[in-house]
Motif scaffolding. Sequence first.
Motif, mmCIF file in Angstrom:
data_model
loop_
_atom_site.group_PDB
_atom_site.id
_atom_site.type_symbol
_atom_site.label_atom_id
_atom_site.label_comp_id
_atom_site.label_asym_id
_atom_site.label_seq_id
_atom_site.Cartn_x
_atom_site.Cartn_y
_atom_site.Cartn_z
ATOM 1 N N ILE A 84 -46.564 5.374 -39.886
ATOM 2 C CA ILE A 84 -46.534 6.275 -41.040
ATOM 3 C C ILE A 84 -45.475 7.352 -40.817
ATOM 4 N N TRP A 85 -45.423 7.867 -39.597
ATOM 5 C CA TRP A 85 -44.486 8.955 -39.288
ATOM 6 C C TRP A 85 -43.043 8.517 -39.496
ATOM 7 N N PHE A 86 -42.716 7.320 -38.987
ATOM 8 C CA PHE A 86 -41.350 6.831 -39.157
ATOM 9 C C PHE A 86 -41.101 6.318 -40.562
ATOM 10 N N GLY A 87 -42.170 5.812 -41.212
ATOM 11 C CA GLY A 87 -42.015 5.241 -42.540
ATOM 12 C C GLY A 87 -41.724 6.306 -43.582
ATOM 13 N N VAL A 88 -42.309 7.499 -43.431
ATOM 14 C CA VAL A 88 -42.132 8.555 -44.420
ATOM 15 C C VAL A 88 -41.006 9.475 -43.994
ATOM 16 N N GLY A 89 -39.827 9.216 -44.504
ATOM 17 C CA GLY A 89 -38.757 10.191 -44.404
ATOM 18 C C GLY A 89 -37.978 10.260 -43.109
ATOM 19 N N HIS A 90 -38.327 9.454 -42.125
ATOM 20 C CA HIS A 90 -37.521 9.538 -40.900
ATOM 21 C C HIS A 90 -36.539 8.368 -40.849
ATOM 22 N N GLU A 91 -36.691 7.472 -39.910
ATOM 23 C CA GLU A 91 -35.706 6.396 -39.850
ATOM 24 C C GLU A 91 -36.093 5.194 -40.704
ATOM 25 N N GLY A 92 -37.207 5.302 -41.420
ATOM 26 C CA GLY A 92 -37.706 4.155 -42.154
ATOM 27 C C GLY A 92 -38.617 3.340 -41.267
ATOM 28 N N LEU A 93 -39.462 2.540 -41.927
ATOM 29 C CA LEU A 93 -40.458 1.776 -41.187
ATOM 30 C C LEU A 93 -39.788 0.785 -40.233
ATOM 31 N N SER A 94 -40.202 0.826 -38.973
ATOM 32 C CA SER A 94 -39.650 -0.122 -38.015
ATOM 33 C C SER A 94 -40.543 -1.353 -37.945
ATOM 34 N N ALA A 95 -39.960 -2.521 -38.222
ATOM 35 C CA ALA A 95 -40.735 -3.754 -38.243
ATOM 36 C C ALA A 95 -41.300 -4.073 -36.871
ATOM 37 N N GLN A 96 -40.617 -3.591 -35.824
ATOM 38 C CA GLN A 96 -41.073 -3.916 -34.475
ATOM 39 C C GLN A 96 -42.445 -3.337 -34.180
ATOM 40 N N GLU A 97 -42.752 -2.187 -34.795
ATOM 41 C CA GLU A 97 -44.076 -1.599 -34.566
ATOM 42 C C GLU A 97 -45.176 -2.483 -35.132
ATOM 43 N N VAL A 98 -44.921 -3.016 -36.357
ATOM 44 C CA VAL A 98 -45.883 -3.939 -36.947
ATOM 45 C C VAL A 98 -46.099 -5.111 -35.999
ATOM 46 N N LEU A 99 -44.990 -5.611 -35.463
ATOM 47 C CA LEU A 99 -45.041 -6.770 -34.571
ATOM 48 C C LEU A 99 -45.849 -6.464 -33.316
#
Lengths: 167, 135, 89
Positions: B64-79
Amino acid sequence: MTLMPQLTHWWPRPHFSLFLLVLWLLLVNSVSPGQVLIGAVLGWLIPFSTQQFWPERPHLHNPGRLLLYMLRLLVDILRSNLTVARLILRDPDTLTPGFVRYPLSLTNEFAITMLASSISLTPGTVSAGLSPDRAYLLVHVLHLDDEDELIEQIRERYETPLREILE
Amino acid sequence: MMGESMALPFWLDALIALLLLSGALVALLGSIGLARMPDVYMRLHGPTKASTLGVGATLLGSMIWFGVGHEGLSAQEVLITVFLFATAPVSAHMMARAALHRRVACREGTHGEPWDEMDRLPGYAESSSSSDNQR
Amino acid sequence: MTATVLPIALALFSLSLLLNLYRLLRGPDIVDRILGLDTLNVNAIAVIVLGGIYMDSSLIFEAALLIALMGFVSTVAMTKYLVRGDVIE
């Protein structure tokens, strides 16, 4: 008629290939055409070159219901964590651990794997072994109250839905 | 370093903080279980459930932190999250089987009989019993 | 608020790592040590992710992914070695 076996030989698992492609794109964190191409090649190559290690094909009847099952499993994981947290903070001497033999009615390998994983992630139970004839799953319970009730609970919550979805 | 986090709406900031804190607490509980339980089989319970969920919550907060306004959602975290939840039961099962195979004693007062044929692999009943005799 | 919670979460995870290290060194059986190492891996992933938030960079998630993959593979390899006396048949 002769085309289908040919096709399944050269492209054994379309779903698995698609899954690998998505996995690759997540892994490299990009959707550029080059990465899609590499992912597609890998998605074909890996199932094709390993197909002899997979004698049994899992057949999925209802992907939507599998998703529903996963969702319920997630709720159960959250609930079971509260239970386990309470048990961990208790004095270990007051716990009554135990091994339970769970009689399996599933026969499909993938279904058994899913059941064993579900058991390991939920209320105070870890699957510890499968008997050589695949008739029993050995389950270790952190705090055993009633063996029959536990078996009934696993059957009702996990095994029956899994059998309907995967067998 | 964290200057921009002021730009987050309050409730989102609170949600992330809650996820990070509860994740750390739950993971700590799992590790406490690992440290204080009396036998291997009981120790398995803490890490497989609590630590996985705790790290999962931390990852969700970070998503959520990266998804909202920072670098954008990182797919690697989901993985990483999916991978952790998929592998935790497998490694727990493997470790339990290794403990059974080595005949690691379980605590006194454990119900049920763990050892009979359960430490052998399905389909390898004969070959593995002969190797047991050599040991 | 995240800025306040972040050091606390890091401290809690460090405590977890110490407890895992205790189990890794103490044993008593090899399986306990493997379990300690496996949990240490999982907690290390969380520490890396928190570090990523702290540094405002998702670059080090690659490392977290690697630890997740290698941790699982090494756990399976070690337990397999204990059960079969061999990793690859």
